[in-house]
Design a protein around this motif. Structure first.
Motif, short mmCIF file in Angstrom:
data_model
loop_
_atom_site.label_atom_id
_atom_site.label_comp_id
_atom_site.label_asym_id
_atom_site.label_seq_id
_atom_site.Cartn_x
_atom_site.Cartn_y
_atom_site.Cartn_z
N ASP A 153 -46.64 68.09 -29.21
CA ASP A 153 -46.46 68.23 -30.66
C ASP A 153 -45.21 67.53 -31.15
O ASP A 153 -45.06 67.28 -32.32
CB ASP A 153 -46.39 69.71 -31.05
CG ASP A 153 -47.74 70.38 -30.97
OD1 ASP A 153 -48.75 69.64 -31.03
OD2 ASP A 153 -47.79 71.61 -30.86
N ARG A 154 -44.27 67.26 -30.25
CA ARG A 154 -43.00 66.67 -30.67
C ARG A 154 -42.96 65.16 -30.44
O ARG A 154 -41.90 64.56 -30.42
CB ARG A 154 -41.85 67.35 -29.94
CG ARG A 154 -41.65 68.76 -30.42
CD ARG A 154 -40.53 69.46 -29.67
NE ARG A 154 -40.54 70.87 -29.97
CZ ARG A 154 -41.35 71.75 -29.42
NH1 ARG A 154 -42.24 71.40 -28.55
NH2 ARG A 154 -41.29 73.03 -29.76
N ARG A 155 -44.13 64.54 -30.25
CA ARG A 155 -44.14 63.10 -30.03
C ARG A 155 -43.47 62.40 -31.22
O ARG A 155 -43.54 62.87 -32.34
CB ARG A 155 -45.55 62.58 -29.81
CG ARG A 155 -46.47 62.74 -31.00
CD ARG A 155 -47.87 62.28 -30.61
NE ARG A 155 -48.71 62.20 -31.78
CZ ARG A 155 -49.38 63.20 -32.31
NH1 ARG A 155 -49.29 64.39 -31.76
NH2 ARG A 155 -50.13 63.03 -33.38
N HIS A 158 -35.88 75.52 -40.94
CA HIS A 158 -37.05 74.66 -40.78
C HIS A 158 -36.68 73.20 -40.58
O HIS A 158 -37.55 72.37 -40.33
CB HIS A 158 -37.99 74.78 -41.98
CG HIS A 158 -38.61 76.12 -42.11
ND1 HIS A 158 -39.44 76.66 -41.15
CD2 HIS A 158 -38.53 77.05 -43.09
CE1 HIS A 158 -39.84 77.85 -41.54
NE2 HIS A 158 -39.31 78.12 -42.70
N ASP A 159 -35.39 72.87 -40.68
CA ASP A 159 -35.00 71.46 -40.53
C ASP A 159 -34.67 71.11 -39.09
O ASP A 159 -34.34 69.97 -38.79
CB ASP A 159 -33.81 71.14 -41.44
CG ASP A 159 -32.59 72.00 -41.14
OD1 ASP A 159 -32.75 73.09 -40.57
OD2 ASP A 159 -31.47 71.57 -41.50
N ASP A 160 -34.78 72.06 -38.17
CA ASP A 160 -34.47 71.80 -36.77
C ASP A 160 -35.75 71.51 -36.01
O ASP A 160 -36.54 72.40 -35.69
CB ASP A 160 -33.76 73.02 -36.17
CG ASP A 160 -33.20 72.74 -34.79
OD1 ASP A 160 -33.42 71.62 -34.28
OD2 ASP A 160 -32.56 73.64 -34.24
N GLU A 161 -35.96 70.23 -35.71
CA GLU A 161 -37.18 69.79 -35.04
C GLU A 161 -37.32 70.38 -33.65
O GLU A 161 -38.43 70.60 -33.17
CB GLU A 161 -37.16 68.27 -34.98
CG GLU A 161 -38.51 67.64 -34.83
CD GLU A 161 -38.45 66.14 -34.95
OE1 GLU A 161 -39.08 65.50 -34.09
OE2 GLU A 161 -37.81 65.61 -35.86
N SER A 162 -36.22 70.67 -32.99
CA SER A 162 -36.28 71.18 -31.62
C SER A 162 -36.83 72.60 -31.55
O SER A 162 -37.30 73.03 -30.51
CB SER A 162 -34.89 71.14 -30.97
OG SER A 162 -34.01 72.02 -31.66
N LYS A 163 -36.79 73.34 -32.67
CA LYS A 163 -37.31 74.71 -32.69
C LYS A 163 -38.76 74.77 -33.15
O LYS A 163 -39.34 75.85 -33.19
CB LYS A 163 -36.46 75.57 -33.61
CG LYS A 163 -35.05 75.78 -33.12
CD LYS A 163 -34.28 76.65 -34.07
CE LYS A 163 -32.84 76.82 -33.62
NZ LYS A 163 -32.05 77.58 -34.61
N ALA A 164 -39.34 73.63 -33.51
CA ALA A 164 -40.70 73.61 -34.02
C ALA A 164 -41.70 74.02 -32.95
O ALA A 164 -41.58 73.62 -31.79
CB ALA A 164 -41.03 72.22 -34.55
N LYS A 165 -42.68 74.82 -33.35
CA LYS A 165 -43.68 75.31 -32.41
C LYS A 165 -45.02 74.58 -32.55
O LYS A 165 -45.86 74.68 -31.68
CB LYS A 165 -43.90 76.80 -32.60
CG LYS A 165 -42.69 77.62 -32.27
CD LYS A 165 -42.92 79.08 -32.52
CE LYS A 165 -41.65 79.87 -32.24
NZ LYS A 165 -41.75 81.24 -32.69
N LEU A 177 -43.47 68.01 -38.43
CA LEU A 177 -43.57 67.14 -39.61
C LEU A 177 -42.77 67.70 -40.79
O LEU A 177 -42.17 66.95 -41.55
CB LEU A 177 -45.04 66.94 -39.99
CG LEU A 177 -45.89 66.23 -38.93
CD1 LEU A 177 -47.33 66.15 -39.38
CD2 LEU A 177 -45.33 64.86 -38.62
N ARG A 178 -42.73 69.03 -40.92
CA ARG A 178 -41.94 69.64 -41.99
C ARG A 178 -40.46 69.34 -41.78
O ARG A 178 -39.73 69.01 -42.71
CB ARG A 178 -42.15 71.15 -42.04
CG ARG A 178 -41.35 71.79 -43.19
CD ARG A 178 -41.29 73.28 -43.12
NE ARG A 178 -42.61 73.85 -43.22
CZ ARG A 178 -42.86 75.13 -42.93
NH1 ARG A 178 -41.92 75.93 -42.52
NH2 ARG A 178 -44.08 75.60 -43.05
N ALA A 179 -40.01 69.45 -40.52
CA ALA A 179 -38.60 69.15 -40.22
C ALA A 179 -38.27 67.70 -40.55
O ALA A 179 -37.22 67.40 -41.12
CB ALA A 179 -38.31 69.44 -38.75
N ARG A 180 -39.19 66.80 -40.24
CA ARG A 180 -38.98 65.39 -40.56
C ARG A 180 -38.96 65.16 -42.07
O ARG A 180 -38.18 64.35 -42.57
CB ARG A 180 -40.05 64.53 -39.90
CG ARG A 180 -39.89 64.50 -38.40
CD ARG A 180 -40.94 63.68 -37.72
NE ARG A 180 -40.77 63.78 -36.27
CZ ARG A 180 -41.60 63.23 -35.40
NH1 ARG A 180 -42.64 62.54 -35.81
NH2 ARG A 180 -41.38 63.38 -34.11
#
Length: 137
Positions: free
Chosen positions: A70-72, A105-112, A118-121
């Motif tokens: 998911d983090r590609r 929500h701006d921390d991409e590393s915590k995204a599940k 995409l929201r963080a980006r």
């Protein structure tokens, strides 16, 4: 109104006899037509299959069920458009941008999920947009 009716409309020269039959059915039977169609086909009538809401939901479903990492880092054209539109919305509404940042929500590393990535980006893009437009830091 079944196959025979559609065939009759086709013989009479209708460009799209199935669509015309469906339109006539909706006019004649109203809301009950969906139930009749579901009963006739043996399935459920799940509402409209097109429109902006259905397209948006299809995009979200596709992004969440993509499989793999998911983090590609690379984004599809569709994802880029989605992120740009979301970033523009955040950039024009500073209160929602602050709210998203305060909730982490701006921390991409915590995204599940891919959607959260995409929201963080989008949030990062919105911050950059506001920086360029208004000189904010």
């Amino acid at each position: 109104m079944g196959k025979a009716f559609v065939a009759k409309l086709a013989r009479e020269g209708a460009r799209d006899p199935q669509a015309l039959a469906a339109w006539i059915g909706r006019k004649k039977h109203g809301k009950a037509f969906g139930k009749l169609a579901a009963k006739d086909s043996g399935g459920k009538s799940s509402g409209p299959k097109n429109g902006a809401g259905a397209k948006r939901q299809a995009t979200v479903d596709r992004l969440n069920s993509g499989g793999g990492d998911d983090r590609r880092t690379e984004m599809s054209r569709e994802e880029k458009r989605l992120v740009a539109a979301t970033a523009e919305r955040f950039a024009t509404d500073p209160s929602s941008l602050r709210s998203e940042r305060s909730q982490g929500h701006d921390d991409e590393s915590k995204a599940k999920s891919r959607t959260e990535v995409l929201r963080a980006r989008a949030i990062k893009q919105a911050i950059e947009l506001r920086r360029r437009r208004f000189g904010e830091t």
